[in-house]
Write an enzyme that holds these catalytic residues in place. Structure first.
Site, mmCIF file in Angstrom:
data_model
loop_
_atom_site.group_PDB
_atom_site.id
_atom_site.type_symbol
_atom_site.label_atom_id
_atom_site.label_comp_id
_atom_site.label_asym_id
_atom_site.label_seq_id
_atom_site.Cartn_x
_atom_site.Cartn_y
_atom_site.Cartn_z
ATOM 1 N N VAL A 1 -21.545 21.272 59.981
ATOM 2 C CA VAL A 1 -20.673 22.451 60.005
ATOM 3 C C VAL A 1 -21.573 23.598 59.562
ATOM 4 O O VAL A 1 -21.902 23.729 58.388
ATOM 5 C CB VAL A 1 -19.448 22.294 59.092
ATOM 6 C CG1 VAL A 1 -18.585 23.548 59.167
ATOM 7 C CG2 VAL A 1 -18.632 21.067 59.494
ATOM 8 N N THR B 1 -16.843 30.547 54.757
ATOM 9 C CA THR B 1 -17.653 31.499 55.514
ATOM 10 C C THR B 1 -16.779 32.568 56.153
ATOM 11 O O THR B 1 -17.244 33.670 56.442
ATOM 12 C CB THR B 1 -18.479 30.765 56.585
ATOM 13 O OG1 THR B 1 -19.169 29.678 55.979
ATOM 14 C CG2 THR B 1 -19.493 31.687 57.238
ATOM 15 N N TYR C 1 -13.454 18.527 52.621
ATOM 16 C CA TYR C 1 -14.588 19.428 52.378
ATOM 17 C C TYR C 1 -14.992 19.322 50.914
ATOM 18 O O TYR C 1 -14.276 19.794 50.030
ATOM 19 C CB TYR C 1 -14.196 20.857 52.749
ATOM 20 C CG TYR C 1 -15.259 21.911 52.601
ATOM 21 C CD1 TYR C 1 -16.607 21.594 52.452
ATOM 22 C CD2 TYR C 1 -14.914 23.259 52.646
ATOM 23 C CE1 TYR C 1 -17.571 22.580 52.332
ATOM 24 C CE2 TYR C 1 -15.877 24.260 52.529
ATOM 25 C CZ TYR C 1 -17.200 23.912 52.366
ATOM 26 O OH TYR C 1 -18.160 24.895 52.250
ATOM 27 N N LYS D 1 -16.742 17.130 55.459
ATOM 28 C CA LYS D 1 -17.886 18.030 55.383
ATOM 29 C C LYS D 1 -18.464 17.850 53.987
ATOM 30 O O LYS D 1 -17.859 18.240 52.992
ATOM 31 C CB LYS D 1 -17.463 19.483 55.621
ATOM 32 C CG LYS D 1 -18.614 20.488 55.474
ATOM 33 C CD LYS D 1 -18.114 21.920 55.634
ATOM 34 C CE LYS D 1 -19.248 22.918 55.390
ATOM 35 N NZ LYS D 1 -18.766 24.330 55.471
#
Length: 296
Positions: free
Chosen positions: A204, A46, A134, A162
């Site tokens: 998240v 992001t 992740y 995540k």
């Protein structure tokens, strides 16, 4: 909870020339703290990490740590598909004073499960920081199996994941087979409540940039047993959550932040700004509870 329950995958603000706008970074960190965020991931997807140089990432980590001043956790995105480069960046992030690191599954290379195990193990062994894995097969093209994540959770400083595969069965398997203090966070805002209902720690989030207080209220209502209220907030937020991914992320959330007057919506190529119609859809999703400033 090592990292709290509401973590924001923070955008990286740019100015009109495409450079990092550190004044806007300060603004967004303070904005997130004021609206319920308990931790930020800096320099992740992001945050447009593929477009950030190593020096920019280190400067960004340092600036956010300084701005946060211990008020929230700062998790540095130091993962890539080059193990040595990830180790080097992780050491630099640790020197900046971050709270932890996030390591994305190695993209493009498509390593085996054993290759990923050795990759993450090598990085974890090179730092004393807590590590968040992740898993995002939609972007990395490789999926970290529940068995792999369970095995990695045996490494002392790998403390969370995540999980953004969208597979609730896999998430349940991970939660069931990892230590009680290992945290599983969602990576899809719309699955926050479903994941927490099977034992997930939190999210998240991207949507927390613009609806942080409501996201936190939803989470706290669920934790406190107010399931009906949490579910109602989930349904209220769902159009916004969908709007944040109506175009390649983080373009929509940057547009939303610009509409709110928080930062500009500038992105770096190959990302481009929303079209007028796309922007109108994001604007519509933010109504009626958010005060926005939108110009056509």
């Amino acid at each position: 909870m090592a990292f709290g329950r509401l973590i924001t995958a923070m955008v990286t603000p740019f100015d009109e020339t495409g450079e990092i706008d550190y004044s806007a970074v300060t603004n967004i960190v303070n904005h997130l703290i004021q609206t319920g965020t308990e931790g930020v991931v800096v320099g992740g997807t992001t945050g447009e990490s593929p477009t950030l140089s190593k020096d920019e990432k280190v400067a960004l980590f340092s600036h956010v740590v300084h701005t946060a001043a211990g008020r929230i956790d700062v998790i540095a995105g130091t993962g890539c598909n080059n193990t040595r480069a990830s180790i080097e960046l992780t050491k630099q992030a640790e020197a900046c004073g971050v709270s932890g690191i996030m390591l994305v599954a190695p993209y493009y290379s498509k390593p085996s499960q054993e290759g990923m195990y050795q990759h993450f193990q090598a990085i974890a062994q090179a730092t004393t920081l807590p590590v968040m894995l992740y898993n995002i097969p939609g972007r990395s093209s490789v999926n970290m199996s529940p068995a792999l994540i369970t095995r990695l959770a045996e490494i002392n400083n790998i403390t969370s994941v995540k999980e953004a595969s969208g597979d609730l069965d896999a998430a349940a398997e991970i939660i069931e087979n990892t230590p009680d203090d290992f945290q599983l966070f969602g990576g899809d805002d719309s699955l926050t409540l479903p994941l927490m209902s099977i034992g997930g720690a939190g999210i998240v989030s991207v949507t927390a940039h613009v609806k942080g207080n409501r996201m936190q209220e939803m989470i706290q209502n669920f934790v406190n047993g107010n399931v009906q209220e949490a579910s109602a907030i989930h349904r209220e937020l769902l159009p916004v959550m969908k709007a944040m991914f109506s175009a390649p992320s983080p373009v929509p959330v940057k547009a939303a932040l610009e509409m709110q007057g928080t930062i500009t919506g500038d992105v770096r190529l190959p990302m481009i700004r929303l079209t007028e119609d796309e922007a109108k859809n994001v604007y519509s999703a933010l109504q009626p509870t958010t005060t926005v400033f939108f110009q056509t």
